[in-house]
Each structure stands twice: as structure tokens, then as C-alpha cells.
Design an enzyme around this catalytic site. Sequence first.
Site, PDB file in Angstrom:
ATOM      1  N   PHE A 138       1.061  -1.150  -0.078  1.00  0.00           N
ATOM      2  CA  PHE A 138       0.136  -0.085   0.488  1.00  0.00           C
ATOM      3  C   PHE A 138       0.709   1.207   0.174  1.00  0.00           C
ATOM      4  O   PHE A 138       1.681   1.326   0.678  1.00  0.00           O
ATOM      5  CB  PHE A 138      -1.028   0.191   1.115  1.00  0.00           C
ATOM      6  CG  PHE A 138      -2.036   1.028   1.536  1.00  0.00           C
ATOM      7  CD1 PHE A 138      -2.826   0.427   0.242  1.00  0.00           C
ATOM      8  CD2 PHE A 138      -1.933   1.773   1.889  1.00  0.00           C
ATOM      9  CE1 PHE A 138      -3.914   1.472   0.708  1.00  0.00           C
ATOM     10  CE2 PHE A 138      -3.198   2.866   1.896  1.00  0.00           C
ATOM     11  CZ  PHE A 138      -3.859   2.681   1.422  1.00  0.00           C
ATOM     12  N   ASP A 215       1.084  -5.426   8.140  1.00  0.00           N
ATOM     13  CA  ASP A 215       0.335  -4.607   8.110  1.00  0.00           C
ATOM     14  C   ASP A 215      -1.133  -5.166   7.966  1.00  0.00           C
ATOM     15  O   ASP A 215      -1.511  -5.881   7.177  1.00  0.00           O
ATOM     16  CB  ASP A 215       0.682  -3.685   6.945  1.00  0.00           C
ATOM     17  CG  ASP A 215      -0.841  -2.835   6.475  1.00  0.00           C
ATOM     18  OD1 ASP A 215      -1.900  -2.711   6.673  1.00  0.00           O
ATOM     19  OD2 ASP A 215      -0.205  -1.322   5.818  1.00  0.00           O
ATOM     20  N   TYR A 240     -10.990   0.975  10.704  1.00  0.00           N
ATOM     21  CA  TYR A 240     -12.083   1.343   9.864  1.00  0.00           C
ATOM     22  C   TYR A 240     -13.001   0.677   9.029  1.00  0.00           C
ATOM     23  O   TYR A 240     -13.662   1.075   7.810  1.00  0.00           O
ATOM     24  CB  TYR A 240     -11.758   2.779   9.860  1.00  0.00           C
ATOM     25  CG  TYR A 240     -10.453   3.334   8.469  1.00  0.00           C
ATOM     26  CD1 TYR A 240     -10.738   2.497   7.254  1.00  0.00           C
ATOM     27  CD2 TYR A 240      -9.290   4.344   8.894  1.00  0.00           C
ATOM     28  CE1 TYR A 240      -9.942   3.137   6.532  1.00  0.00           C
ATOM     29  CE2 TYR A 240      -8.450   4.148   8.075  1.00  0.00           C
ATOM     30  CZ  TYR A 240      -8.192   3.835   6.966  1.00  0.00           C
ATOM     31  OH  TYR A 240      -7.924   3.945   6.409  1.00  0.00           O
ATOM     32  N   LYS A 241     -11.576  -0.167   9.051  1.00  0.00           N
ATOM     33  CA  LYS A 241     -11.810  -1.290   6.865  1.00  0.00           C
ATOM     34  C   LYS A 241     -12.953  -2.246   8.338  1.00  0.00           C
ATOM     35  O   LYS A 241     -14.158  -2.313   7.956  1.00  0.00           O
ATOM     36  CB  LYS A 241     -10.505  -2.081   6.741  1.00  0.00           C
ATOM     37  CG  LYS A 241     -10.302  -0.732   6.318  1.00  0.00           C
ATOM     38  CD  LYS A 241      -9.005  -1.025   5.497  1.00  0.00           C
ATOM     39  CE  LYS A 241      -8.521   0.502   5.165  1.00  0.00           C
ATOM     40  NZ  LYS A 241      -6.680   0.071   4.002  1.00  0.00           N
ATOM     41  N   ARG A 391     -12.387  -3.679  -7.394  1.00  0.00           N
ATOM     42  CA  ARG A 391     -12.732  -4.875  -6.359  1.00  0.00           C
ATOM     43  C   ARG A 391     -13.938  -4.666  -5.754  1.00  0.00           C
ATOM     44  O   ARG A 391     -14.956  -3.977  -5.359  1.00  0.00           O
ATOM     45  CB  ARG A 391     -12.168  -3.490  -4.654  1.00  0.00           C
ATOM     46  CG  ARG A 391     -10.476  -3.752  -5.195  1.00  0.00           C
ATOM     47  CD  ARG A 391      -9.840  -3.551  -4.270  1.00  0.00           C
ATOM     48  NE  ARG A 391     -10.291  -2.145  -3.178  1.00  0.00           N
ATOM     49  CZ  ARG A 391      -9.707  -1.545  -2.172  1.00  0.00           C
ATOM     50  NH1 ARG A 391      -8.767  -2.148  -1.677  1.00  0.00           N
ATOM     51  NH2 ARG A 391     -10.386  -0.418  -1.684  1.00  0.00           N
TER      52      ARG A 391
HETATM   53  C1  LIG Z   1      -6.241   1.631   3.888  1.00  0.00           C
HETATM   54  C2  LIG Z   1      -4.940   1.720   4.081  1.00  0.00           C
HETATM   55  C3  LIG Z   1      -4.233   2.317   5.043  1.00  0.00           C
HETATM   56  C4  LIG Z   1      -3.748   3.283   5.607  1.00  0.00           C
HETATM   57  O1  LIG Z   1      -3.780   4.070   6.701  1.00  0.00           O
HETATM   58  P1  LIG Z   1      -4.230   5.384   6.890  1.00  0.00           P
HETATM   59  O2  LIG Z   1      -3.492   5.831   8.214  1.00  0.00           O
HETATM   60  O3  LIG Z   1      -5.699   5.072   7.753  1.00  0.00           O
HETATM   61  O4  LIG Z   1      -4.229   6.345   5.766  1.00  0.00           O
HETATM   62  C5  LIG Z   1      -2.216   1.799   4.878  1.00  0.00           C
HETATM   63  N1  LIG Z   1      -2.195   0.043   4.506  1.00  0.00           N
HETATM   64  C6  LIG Z   1      -3.292  -0.533   4.008  1.00  0.00           C
HETATM   65  C7  LIG Z   1      -2.291  -1.918   3.374  1.00  0.00           C
HETATM   66  C8  LIG Z   1      -4.482  -0.040   3.927  1.00  0.00           C
HETATM   67  O5  LIG Z   1      -4.846  -0.914   2.644  1.00  0.00           O
END
Ligand SMILES: *Cc1c(COP(=O)(O)O)cnc(C)c1O
Length: 419
Positions: A138, A215, A240-241, A391
Site C-alpha cells: 500500500f 500490516d 475502519y475497514k 474491487r
Molecule cells: C487502508 C490502508 C492503509 C491506510 O492508512 P491510514 O493511515 O489509515 O490512511 C494503510 N495500509 C494499508 C495496507 C491499507 O489497506
Amino acid sequence: MTELTAGTTPTRADALALDAADPLGAYTSRFEPAEGLVAYFDGNSLGRPVAGTAEAVAELVRGAWGTLLIRSWDESWLPWPEQLGDLVGRAALGAAPGQTVVADSTTVLLYKVLRALVDHQVALDPGRTEIVLDRDNFPTDRYVAEGVAAERGMTLRWIEVDTAAGVTPDQVGDVVGPATAVVLLSHVAYRSGWVADAEQITRVAHDSGALVLWDTCHSAGSVPVRADDWGWDAAVGCDYKYLNGGPGAPAHAYLAARLHDIPTLRQPVQGWMGRRDSFLMEQGYSPAPGVRSLVSGTPPVTGMVPLWLSLQMLEEAGIEAVRAKSLLLTDLTLAVVDAWPDELGVVVASPRDHERRGGHVTLRHPDFEVVNRRLWERGVIPDFRAPDGLRVGLAPLSTTFVEVWDGLAAVREELEAAR
Ligand SMILES: *Cc1c(COP(=O)(O)O)cnc(C)c1O
């Protein structure tokens, strides 16, 4: 649970039968109703609010905040980072108590934990100058690693990956060695949904003396994680996911107990809330014992309220049952898409194998950017990921099988209309 018959095209009646037989079916009505929603394919990006969230937030405003006021810090809020962390650990991470906190954002926690692990490794062995990560991790993970590398004079060692799959233990084995400080990877790839073999990769990295930071943004609440059993060092992920904590909810960080209270292993944002005896207001920073030392400032209490409800729901449903439904939801998705005519030109860019398939399926087609906009107008909500990915993210507790069927029928209609 009813199984899909391989090779046959699922009908809407099949989807309804799957719902009727779904042991988690009752949970789908325990979310706030969404007017005009036909199919939500983004529970992997922004989970839906659990029913009762609005009342819980209102209760905080009127009660603990509005009435008890500052007394609530002492009476309840101050230990929330560890208490809510323990619940994340129990419900989603396979972590014994005392190793998880809820704080900050994913990005900030990634920075703090990565810096702590890198500094510790370099203190033990200055020859460990590399951070290993993959090209399709990401963006925030890659950017944070670039920043830490620049700050600490480290080199980034990139693993090239198939974007329809993800990182394998062999690929990690090929690049780790005496120069590796830390390996930073996603447990579930945000693009393809690939589930990395986190146990084996951790072992391979440990064999070379490296530490691993996982992660868990796309695995927590969707795929069983056994952080303790798999010998994980550290993990950071979103709440939040699949964990339905609400937009910008504070994130979680796990640090294995064996890495606590080590003078060389310190996160860099030394704030008063991560200090030993914060309220003595003393001179000089001295980290709080245990995982509390990962906290920096005042806990984001308002943003934590929805998480209590959603994590209790997840714990009650059980991650194994969630995973079983998740696989059936993605099985249905693949069976529907496989039955589409070849002329439609849709390609599946996610693993088919259950063991490597996460909670979402990515489809590819050059028209998806336009199609996605039209779908949103009709209440069918996937997300578009450049250059051509759609997705289909399926949160098991809030998603019905017939919703998947109806949503995919709309995707097909809009694709045909776009031709
Ligand atoms: C959604 C996501 C993030 C988001 O990071 P934020 O600090 O909440 O914006 C980071 N890493 C991965 C793999 C994600 O899917």
C-alpha cells in the site's frame, strides 16, 4: 452451509438459498440501514456502522463527556488504548492481552513501530542496513518506509510481485540476509486480496535475524490472524475497514511481549501519554512499561466509541465463522463472474485458491472507471483502483449473498451498456 456446485452458473435463487442457510445471516440486519443501497462492495475500505453506534456516540456526548466531564479520564478513558487494544487482539489478531494498543492512524503507527524496530536492530548490529518491502505494498507503507530509510540511512530492498497475487516465502527468502533489519509486508494485499503465508514468511525472516512488521489493514476482521502462534514481532492495521470503527478511526498496533521494555526498542514520538506515570508531569521522558509505550498523546476517545460495539460483535460471531462466510461470498463472486461471456473481457486479478484468497476479489476491465461511477449512482458500491481494477470487497457480517448476486448483475449490465 450450502455449497456452490462447481461449474454451474449460480442463480438468484441459489444466492437466496445461501442466505437462508447462513449461520451469520442475522448479523446483516445489525447494521445501520442505508437508504438506496443495493449492494455494498466496500466493507474492506469503509465498514458500515453497527446498529447502536449513533446511540453510543450520543451517550458519550451526553454522559461520560457532557455530564461526568473531566472525571471520565480517571473513571474510564485513560486505559482505553490498552483495553480496546486487548479486545482487538482477542477478536481479530490472535494476541494475548497486553500486546495491542489502539491509537493514532495506521500511517502514524507504521512510522512509530517501523522506526522502533529499525533502531533496535541497528543498535544490536550496525550491519543491518536494509528494510525489505514489496513494490505493490500500500502506498502509505512504502512512503513511510522511504521516510524511515532517509532518516536512518537505510536502504530499501524491493521485492517485485505479481499484482494479481502477492509475496511468497521464497521471494522473501531470496532477499533477506545479514543486512536485513526489518521486513514490512501486508498480510492481505490491498489490490489482489492475496493472503501472505505470514507464519512461514515470519520464520524465513527470523532465520536471517530480521524482524517483521505486518500490516493487518485488510486482514483484521476478515482473515484469522494468529499473531502469537505465528511468532509475529509487530503488526499495525486499520480499524475502519473490516472492523467498522468509522471514518478515520484510530488504528491498532501489536508488539510481541518479548519485545517490550527493551531500552534500544523505542518508538520515536515520545509523548506524555506513553510516559511512565504521565500525571507526575516529571522532567525527562521514560517510557511506560509494556505496550502502553506505543501511545504518544491523548487517546482519541470519540473515535474509539464505535469500535467497542463492532469488536464485541466480531468476537461474538467469531473470526472462524466470519472467514467461512467470506470464502463462500468470494466463491459466489467468482462463480458469477466465471459465467460471464468471454467477450465481456473481464479478468479476475485475485487468487482463486482458498488458502491465498482474502476478503475481496479484484476484477479488471478497461471500462471500470466509467462503470464504477454509474454503479455508484444506482446504489451499487464497489471501488475503482487505477488503472483498471474494480474491487469487490465483501464484509461477511454486513453482506448478504443476494446482495452480491444483485450487485454483480448490475456490474455486468453497466459493462454491456458501456460497450
Ligand atoms: C487502508 C490502508 C492503509 C491506510 O492508512 P491510514 O493511515 O489509515 O490512511 C494503510 N495500509 C494499508 C495496507 C491499507 O489497506
